[in-house]
Motif scaffolding. Structure first.
Motif, PDB file in Angstrom:
ATOM      1  N   ILE A 273       0.829  -1.203   0.000  1.00  0.00           N
ATOM      2  CA  ILE A 273       0.000   0.000   0.000  1.00  0.00           C
ATOM      3  C   ILE A 273       0.864   1.253   0.000  1.00  0.00           C
ATOM      4  N   VAL A 274       1.943   1.240   0.782  1.00  0.00           N
ATOM      5  CA  VAL A 274       2.857   2.388   0.817  1.00  0.00           C
ATOM      6  C   VAL A 274       3.444   2.636  -0.567  1.00  0.00           C
ATOM      7  N   VAL A 275       3.855   1.569  -1.241  1.00  0.00           N
ATOM      8  CA  VAL A 275       4.441   1.712  -2.578  1.00  0.00           C
ATOM      9  C   VAL A 275       3.409   2.261  -3.559  1.00  0.00           C
ATOM     10  N   THR A 276       2.186   1.720  -3.537  1.00  0.00           N
ATOM     11  CA  THR A 276       1.168   2.176  -4.489  1.00  0.00           C
ATOM     12  C   THR A 276       0.829   3.644  -4.280  1.00  0.00           C
ATOM     13  N   GLN A 277       0.687   4.072  -3.025  1.00  0.00           N
ATOM     14  CA  GLN A 277       0.345   5.466  -2.760  1.00  0.00           C
ATOM     15  C   GLN A 277       1.496   6.403  -3.122  1.00  0.00           C
ATOM     16  N   TRP A 278       2.729   5.965  -2.901  1.00  0.00           N
ATOM     17  CA  TRP A 278       3.877   6.786  -3.272  1.00  0.00           C
ATOM     18  C   TRP A 278       3.971   6.951  -4.782  1.00  0.00           C
ATOM     19  N   VAL A 279       3.824   5.839  -5.504  1.00  0.00           N
ATOM     20  CA  VAL A 279       3.916   5.904  -6.965  1.00  0.00           C
ATOM     21  C   VAL A 279       2.743   6.695  -7.537  1.00  0.00           C
ATOM     22  N   ALA A 280       1.537   6.488  -6.991  1.00  0.00           N
ATOM     23  CA  ALA A 280       0.365   7.201  -7.505  1.00  0.00           C
ATOM     24  C   ALA A 280       0.466   8.703  -7.289  1.00  0.00           C
ATOM     25  N   ALA A 281       1.269   9.134  -6.305  1.00  0.00           N
ATOM     26  CA  ALA A 281       1.416  10.562  -6.023  1.00  0.00           C
ATOM     27  C   ALA A 281       2.525  11.210  -6.844  1.00  0.00           C
ATOM     28  N   LEU A 282       3.279  10.424  -7.629  1.00  0.00           N
ATOM     29  CA  LEU A 282       4.345  11.004  -8.441  1.00  0.00           C
ATOM     30  C   LEU A 282       3.765  11.858  -9.560  1.00  0.00           C
ATOM     31  N   PRO A 283       4.497  12.910  -9.986  1.00  0.00           N
ATOM     32  CA  PRO A 283       3.995  13.740 -11.092  1.00  0.00           C
ATOM     33  C   PRO A 283       3.819  12.926 -12.372  1.00  0.00           C
ATOM     34  N   GLY A 284       2.688  13.089 -13.011  1.00  0.00           N
ATOM     35  CA  GLY A 284       2.421  12.374 -14.258  1.00  0.00           C
ATOM     36  C   GLY A 284       2.077  10.917 -14.084  1.00  0.00           C
ATOM     37  N   ALA A 285       1.730  10.488 -12.856  1.00  0.00           N
ATOM     38  CA  ALA A 285       1.440   9.072 -12.622  1.00  0.00           C
ATOM     39  C   ALA A 285       0.148   8.628 -13.289  1.00  0.00           C
ATOM     40  N   ILE A 286      -0.794   9.558 -13.463  1.00  0.00           N
ATOM     41  CA  ILE A 286      -2.073   9.216 -14.083  1.00  0.00           C
ATOM     42  C   ILE A 286      -1.940   9.426 -15.583  1.00  0.00           C
ATOM     43  N   GLY A 287      -1.715   8.351 -16.308  1.00  0.00           N
ATOM     44  CA  GLY A 287      -1.571   8.423 -17.753  1.00  0.00           C
ATOM     45  C   GLY A 287      -2.889   8.148 -18.445  1.00  0.00           C
ATOM     46  N   ARG A 288      -3.465   9.172 -19.057  1.00  0.00           N
ATOM     47  CA  ARG A 288      -4.761   9.020 -19.734  1.00  0.00           C
ATOM     48  C   ARG A 288      -4.559   8.897 -21.235  1.00  0.00           C
ATOM     49  N   MET A 289      -5.431   8.110 -21.861  1.00  0.00           N
ATOM     50  CA  MET A 289      -5.364   7.880 -23.296  1.00  0.00           C
ATOM     51  C   MET A 289      -6.759   7.977 -23.870  1.00  0.00           C
ATOM     52  N   ALA A 290      -6.936   8.839 -24.878  1.00  0.00           N
ATOM     53  CA  ALA A 290      -8.239   8.967 -25.517  1.00  0.00           C
ATOM     54  C   ALA A 290      -8.585   7.695 -26.276  1.00  0.00           C
ATOM     55  N   ALA A 291      -9.874   7.454 -26.448  1.00  0.00           N
ATOM     56  CA  ALA A 291     -10.342   6.237 -27.111  1.00  0.00           C
ATOM     57  C   ALA A 291      -9.890   6.191 -28.567  1.00  0.00           C
ATOM     58  N   PHE A 292      -9.578   4.986 -29.030  1.00  0.00           N
ATOM     59  CA  PHE A 292      -9.221   4.765 -30.430  1.00  0.00           C
ATOM     60  C   PHE A 292      -9.852   3.454 -30.886  1.00  0.00           C
ATOM     61  N   GLY A 293      -9.868   3.234 -32.178  1.00  0.00           N
ATOM     62  CA  GLY A 293     -10.551   2.080 -32.747  1.00  0.00           C
ATOM     63  C   GLY A 293      -9.742   0.803 -32.659  1.00  0.00           C
TER      64      GLY A 293
END
Length: 511
Positions: A273-293
């Protein structure tokens, strides 16, 4: 089995609580409903969400621990070691443990696939065949598809087999080169300190992560930039502490000695849990991708297969296919208008390039999916979704980036007015035949379901859930009504002022 799951959860509850207890139960019984939302989100953002879904990794750990434990115990008896095939006996014991774990965890589809793959490997050991080969992977895939052909289009099937293909290729191509150095070399001295094992763990995380990225982006509109970091930091603890402690806890339950093992399991879960919360708080951790076919996905799949299977320089054609898939996916234009299947929610891309919502009914799940597919970080309750939208008792209206008006007509008088001025009219009513504007009405939505529209020179190109001419057993064409169009031709819309943007309270009142 359900009674056994309840008993395991009760015993864990006596020792652990909170997310410790929830994750421990999820790893052993497959129940994931008690994990708190922040921790669950952090797990998926960091790239460790696969730990919560019982699949190939868990099945391999269970079978591997049982295999090596049984073999080590049998090896303590010299007579058995010399005269009997203890390796095959150990594989049979591991197969039995894997089958029990399959039933205990609820036998979900992903777990079934993992069991078949593990069973093929163990049976290969029992019949003196090489276990980790592409043929083993192919046999497991054929078994899964023979039992459930529809699994081919499911994300768990695609991701698990893509990851396994990458790992098998790593074992057959990368590991021999890594272990081929002489014993007196510098790499051998580094290996004495565990450097080789750490390198293999990092490579395995990198290869599996890269192989599953196209499917995660396609199905979940998400990529994990720091997935390798999270897996490298957390998975050794999960493999060496959490899962073995859970297995020992199951074995000790009948004797009442399981408490200490749940505490050990909880300590390992705390680290995860500590590792996941640390990594999730890093800058740019949330990588979003628009839908494609599906085109980019097929190209990426072909590239992964070529990279994994070919042994000549032709394998780099696979890299070229992957690069093509990435460029293709990034170049896919996003829809200008989205219409829900019931016609009660309409999304319009405004001049700021973001979606704005015309809606008469709240559907948080639908809006969340629309925003995720648009790589939009906003939440369904964000007030900015209503910017540029005007609603009253007669309907809603919003302006597109090109200046045309998109209307959602609720009353007959509004429908008549909008048919004269709007670039596109959406209504839940039956449209009059005299409507001059392009129209999406009740009849079209009933036949084609939800729609995505992209602006063209002559109007709108339409992508439908049930396109024209498609009649499948699981999605039959709806009989009756006019033939569905693939394009909506527009004419220049007469200018009309858009009222002031309503507040969130106004939208709630309208809903």
């Amino acid at each position: 089995m359900q009674g056994l799951r309840d008993a395991i959860d009760a015993r864990i509850r006596n020792v652990l609580d909170g997310d410790q207890r929830a994750i421990a139960t999820a790893l052993l019984t497959g129940r994931r409903d008690a994990i708190s939302t922040p921790v669950n989100d952090a797990m998926f953002i960091s790239g460790l969400g696969h730990v919560l879904s019982i699949s190939g990794y868990h099945m391999a750990v269970v079978a591997g621990v049982v295999f090596f434990a049984v073999r080590a115990l049998l090896a303590l008896i010299p007579a058995l070691t010399v005269g009997f095939p203890i390796k095959k006996w150990s594989a049979a014991a591991a197969l039995g443990a894997a089958a029990f774990y399959l039933l205990l965890s609820g036998a979900e589809v992903a777990t079934q696939r993992s069991f078949f793959m593990t069973a093929v490997v163990l049976i290969a050991v029992m019949v003196d065949r090489r276990a980790v080969t592409f043929r083993t992977l192919a046999v497991a895939a054929m078994i899964v598809l023979a039992l459930a052909p529809e699994a081919l289009v499911h994300p768990s099937f695609q991701m698990s087999f893509a990851a396994t293909l990458g790992l098998v290729a790593l074992v057959q191509i990368g590991m021999p080169r890594l272990f081929a150095s002489p014993d007196n070399s510098a790499s051998a001295r580094v290996a004495l300190w565990g450097g080789r094992e750490i390198m293999m763990l990092a490579l395995a995380s990198l290869v599996a992560g890269l192989a599953t990225t196209p499917y995660a982006a396609f199905h979940f509109h998400r990529v994990t930039p720091y997935g390798v970091v999270a897996n490298l930091a957390a998975m050794p603890v999960v493999s060496a502490v959490v899962m073995p402690a859970g297995l020992l806890g199951l074995l000790a339950m009948p004797f009442g000695l399981d408490g200490v093992f749940w505490r050990i399991m909880g300590a390992g879960i705390d680290w995860m849990i500590v590792v996941t919360q640390w990594v999730a708080a890093l800058p740019g951790a949330i990588g979003r991708m628009a839908a494609f076919g599906t085109g980019p996905l097929v190209a990426a799949s072909a590239g992964i297969v070529l990279l994994g299977l070919l042994r000549t320089p032709l394998r780099w054609l696979g890299a070229a296919a992957v690069v093509l898939a990435v460029v293709w996916a990034l170049a896919v234009p996003q829809p200008d208008v989205l219409v829900s299947a019931d016609g009660r929610n309409v999304g319009v891309r405004g001049k700021d390039g973001r979606l704005h919502l015309l809606r008469t009914a709240k559907d948080a799940f639908l809006l969340k999916e629309w925003l995720a597919a648009d790589a939009d970080p906003r939440q369904p309750t964000d007030a900015s979704l209503a910017e540029g939208v005007s609603c009253d008792e007669a309907g809603c209206v919003a302006q597109t980036a090109a200046g045309g008006l998109i209307t959602l007509a609720l009353r007959p008088d509004a429908l008549a007015d909008d048919c004269e001025r709007a670039a596109l009219v959406v209504t839940m009513r039956q449209a009059p035949p005299s409507c001059a504007s392009p129209l999406i009405d009740q009849d079209r939505l009933r036949r084609q379901g939800a729609l995505a529209l992209r602006r063209t020179r002559d109007g709108f190109a339409v992508d439908a859930v049930r396109p024209k001419g498609i009649d499948r057993p699981w999605s039959p064409a709806v009989a009756g009504g006019i033939e569905a169009e693939t394009n909506l031709v527009t004419r220049p819309a007469a200018p009309r002022a858009v009222d002031a943007t309503p507040s969130e309270a106004d939208l709630q009142a309208e809903d």
